[in-house]
Write a protein that holds these residues in place. Structure first.
Motif, mmCIF file in Angstrom:
data_model
loop_
_atom_site.group_PDB
_atom_site.id
_atom_site.type_symbol
_atom_site.label_atom_id
_atom_site.label_comp_id
_atom_site.label_asym_id
_atom_site.label_seq_id
_atom_site.Cartn_x
_atom_site.Cartn_y
_atom_site.Cartn_z
ATOM 1 N N LEU A 29 22.561 23.101 40.162
ATOM 2 C CA LEU A 29 23.543 24.131 39.439
ATOM 3 C C LEU A 29 24.573 24.683 40.162
ATOM 4 O O LEU A 29 25.430 25.891 39.662
ATOM 5 N N HIS A 32 27.881 25.313 38.189
ATOM 6 C CA HIS A 32 27.469 25.643 36.813
ATOM 7 C C HIS A 32 28.158 27.216 36.463
ATOM 8 O O HIS A 32 27.743 27.887 37.389
ATOM 9 N N GLU A 34 27.107 29.143 34.674
ATOM 10 C CA GLU A 34 26.192 30.328 34.380
ATOM 11 C C GLU A 34 25.041 30.140 35.558
ATOM 12 O O GLU A 34 23.848 30.382 35.235
ATOM 13 N N LYS A 35 25.164 29.639 36.401
ATOM 14 C CA LYS A 35 24.295 29.308 37.674
ATOM 15 C C LYS A 35 23.428 30.520 38.053
ATOM 16 O O LYS A 35 22.118 30.033 37.817
ATOM 17 N N ASP A 37 22.303 33.229 36.181
ATOM 18 C CA ASP A 37 21.474 33.256 34.958
ATOM 19 C C ASP A 37 20.430 32.171 35.002
ATOM 20 O O ASP A 37 19.185 32.717 34.870
ATOM 21 N N LYS A 38 20.900 31.029 35.121
ATOM 22 C CA LYS A 38 19.697 29.977 35.174
ATOM 23 C C LYS A 38 19.036 30.088 36.235
ATOM 24 O O LYS A 38 17.685 29.793 36.018
ATOM 25 N N GLN A 41 16.414 32.537 35.564
ATOM 26 C CA GLN A 41 15.323 32.010 34.624
ATOM 27 C C GLN A 41 14.345 31.120 35.118
ATOM 28 O O GLN A 41 12.988 31.296 34.907
ATOM 29 N N ARG A 63 11.296 24.383 33.132
ATOM 30 C CA ARG A 63 12.187 24.470 34.390
ATOM 31 C C ARG A 63 13.061 23.259 34.523
ATOM 32 O O ARG A 63 14.248 23.202 34.821
ATOM 33 N N ILE A 66 16.088 23.146 32.246
ATOM 34 C CA ILE A 66 17.076 24.184 32.926
ATOM 35 C C ILE A 66 17.679 23.460 34.297
ATOM 36 O O ILE A 66 18.858 23.365 34.361
#
Ligand code: NAI
Length: 630
Positions: A29, A32, A34-35, A37-38, A41, A63, A66
């Motif tokens: 990521l 990315h 929204e790194k 955030d991900k 998660q 997982r 994502i």
């Protein structure tokens, strides 16, 4: 016959410090939007899975969705994981090699990245059980082999059941799935591994909590030598020592307890029994009575300069090493001395006081630069010599007097007699130590010898100046300005009134013993003292010890180090060597230093030795302490 032992070791957060999926996520990521955030998660899903809140397969599927890993991400992941192997695993490579056929790595992670990491430690590939990815033709992960028991809930249990191990099974791991193995009856013991993470839901179920692999090996008598896990070494830090010290000890794996205040003699005598390393500041008295109770104490760290609060004789007799921080606040004192001399020679205190009364008294009268003035430094130790360098850079001429031969720094001029310095200096700054002989070394006679209008500064020890004589010298104008930071009697707390004949004198700056009190100095001390203590524990090095003979040692390589401390009587070295010779032991290096009371012998021997040697060395007469490093 003893049953065979088998060891089941978890990978994520046990073999390595991290969850491999978290690292994988940060790789896949990377760019990315929204790194963060991900990644959060993924961490959350991992934790929920680990604590048993979420079923394993759900957690894995979520997982992977994502993270969206690809084959090309794996080399970077493996490289990072290799660097992130748990510290205690790294230092116990011998164990993995010795027990290789009986060690299994069983993980709900993936073989593609686990195998390259653990085989470097001697784990046999056939003993690694983990999931495998399913890739598409473009190398993207599209799932995992669902026939593998480890991809399903309760997977570890199923896998171990299949192995049908014919002996005692010990499980080491940080997660709930590791505990489940024991719960299912397939393991004899579950060891919750807390070096990297500690989950209450897991530790509460464990037979033992092991903060490191050392502890696991120790508990199961599996260590290759006679070592003692650091987490069993108790460090007690009193008087709010800087948090950096606490952190340093913890990160080395020691068991640290802290206490914010000083302790009374009785309290400390009670608490000290299991303590191996004690850290104090200036208020805790470590008396003979305390030391008598300190059966395990190896070292005391004074997180300050002075060590008067410690009964050094008694500590030495017991073989307890004492360390302090002799120059961690040197610079702070020097800066204050410079500031004070400038403020005093410019008469700024008087001017400022008048301003507060509404008086605008602009004049140059009685105000001078320090440039070109003669600074007389009495006591050319750590502080005095540092002050010399900085004062010269301000253009001052430095004279110094020390009772010992000291190297003159820069252009500083050494005075043969103290009176030579008194006669020439425009500013006198005292930096001698607090030895008893220095009591009242500055009396009326000394002030008489000084130049009229001298500036006098004492940031060293209160008892070295006759306060009444100083007061008279200020009132008579002999001393044009003075600054005093230390007093023959100092209030024991901020609640006590400061009483002194110096109160209310003109151009006199009084400060409450704060010469060394800066946040930088506190942090320096917090770093310096633990470093000395840990160096002593880890290598036997006593350089900078206040009471033991100072020995700086080479690094220990491929050898064991025998550390022998004894009362300083003749012939002990010969006895040590007789024992070693009678067992045919090769000495790789030997170092001896003595002081009045103690002899300190370090012997590095090649790897082979038997336990008899150890007990013979221990029982040499006059031995105070003996330990081995390996
Ligand atoms: P140090 O031990 O490095 O230097 C002291 C020097 O004074 C030595 O070179 C010694 O030979 C010399 N000396 C001792 N008695 C003497 C005498 N009668 N005549 C001439 N020279 C003499 O000590 P360091 O670190 O430089 O500290 C100096 C003083 O500053 C100490 O008294 C220390 O307690 C005090 N200090 C005060 C602080 C504060 O907050 N105000 C903070 C740190 C230190």
């Amino acid at each position: 016959m003893q049953a065979q032992k088998y060891f089941i070791i978890d990978f994520d957060s046990t073999f390595t410090k991290v969850e491999a999926f978290d690292v994988l996520a940060s790789i896949t990521l990377k760019d990315h939007p929204e790194k963060l955030d991900k990644i959060n998660q993924v961490v959350e899903i991992t934790n929920r899975g680990m604590s048993g809140e979420l079923s394993f397969r759900e957690s894995l599927e979520q997982r992977l969705r994502i993270i969206a890993p690809e084959k090309r991400h794996l080399p970077e992941l493996i490289k990072e994981l290799k660097q992130l192997v748990s510290d205690s695993f790294k230092r116990n490579k011998d164990f993995f090699q010795k027990w290789a056929p009986n060690i299994y790595v069983i993980s709900n992670g993936f073989k593609e990245f686990i195998e390259p990491v653990v085989t470097e430690y001697g784990i046999i590939p056939e003993n690694i059980f983990a999931n495998t990815f399913v890739f598409n033709k473009d190398g993207k992960v599209i799932g995992f082999d669902t026939n593998n028991p480890l991809s399903a809930n309760n997977g570890k249990v199923e896998q171990i059941r299949k192995l049908n191990l014919p002996g005692d099974v010990y499980v080491i791991g940080d997660g709930y799935t590791d505990y489940e193995i024991k719960h299912s009856g397939l393991a004899n013991k579950f060891f919750a591994f807390t070096e990297n993470v500690e989950r209450a839901s897991v530790t509460s179920k464990a037979d033992h909590i092991t903060p490191s692999l050392d502890e696991f090996l120790f508990l199961n008598k599996l260590n290759t030598a006679i070592s003692y896990p650091k987490n069993r070494i108790q460090v007690l830090l009193l008087e709010n020592v800087h948090p950096v010290a606490v952190q340093l000890f913890r990160s080395e794996g020691f068991h640290v307890e802290t206490y914010s205040a000083a302790m009374t003699e009785d309290e400390l005598a009670e608490c000290i029994k299991n303590v191996s390393v004690l850290g104090i500041r200036s208020k805790t008295m470590v008396s003979q009575k305390v030391l008598e109770q300190a059966g395990r104490l190896m070292a005391i760290g004074a997180f300050c300069i002075g060590t008067n609060q410690i009964d050094l004789k008694a500590a030495t007799k017991k073989g307890v090493a004492v360390f302090n921080a002799p120059f961690s606040n040197t610079r702070s004192v020097v800066e204050m001395a410079i500031a004070l001399m400038i403020v005093l020679i410019r008469n700024i205190v008087e001017k400022s006081n008048k301003m507060h009364q509404g008086i605008w008294d602009k004049s140059a009268k009685g105000s001078f630069e320090v440039r070109g003035k003669k600074l007389g430094i009495v006591g050319y130790g750590n502080i005095g010599s540092q002050l010399s360098v900085i004062a010269e850079s301000l253009g001052m001429q430095v004279l110094y007097y020390d009772r010992e031969e000291k190297l003159a720094l820069g252009n500083a001029t050494k005075c043969k007699r103290l009176s030579d310095l008194f006669e020439q200096a425009d500013i006198i700054s005292m930096h001698v130590d607090g030895r008893a002989a220095n009591e009242n070394m500055i009396q009326a006679e000394a002030f008489k010898k000084m130049k009229d209008g001298v500036i006098f500064i004492n940031l060293s020890r209160g008892h070295i100046v006759d306060i009444k004589a100083l007061r008279d010298a200020v009132l008579s104008g002999k001393v044009a300005g003075c600054a005093v930071d230390v007093f023959p009697y100092e209030p024991v707390s901020n609640n006590e009134e400061f009483i002194s004949e110096l109160r209310g004198l003109p151009n006199t700056i009084l400060t409450p013993h704060i010469g060394g009190s800066t946040l930088e100095a506190q942090e320096n001390i917090g770093n310096f003292v633990p470093a000395r203590l840990m160096e002593y524990i880890n290598t036997g090095c006593t350089s900078n010890s206040v009471n033991l003979p100072n020995l700086t040692l080479p690094e220990l390589e491929n050898a064991h180090r025998l550390i022998h401390m004894h009362h300083n009587v003749p012939g002990i070295l010969a006895k040590i060597n007789q024992v070693l010779a009678s067992h045919g032991i090769n000495i790789a290096g030997q170092y001896l230093k003595t002081n009045e009371d103690i002899g300190y012998v370090i012997t590095d021997i090649n790897k082979e030795y038997n336990k008899e040697v150890i007990s013979e060395l221990r029982s040499i007469e006059q031995t105070i302490k003996f330990r081995i490093l390996y």
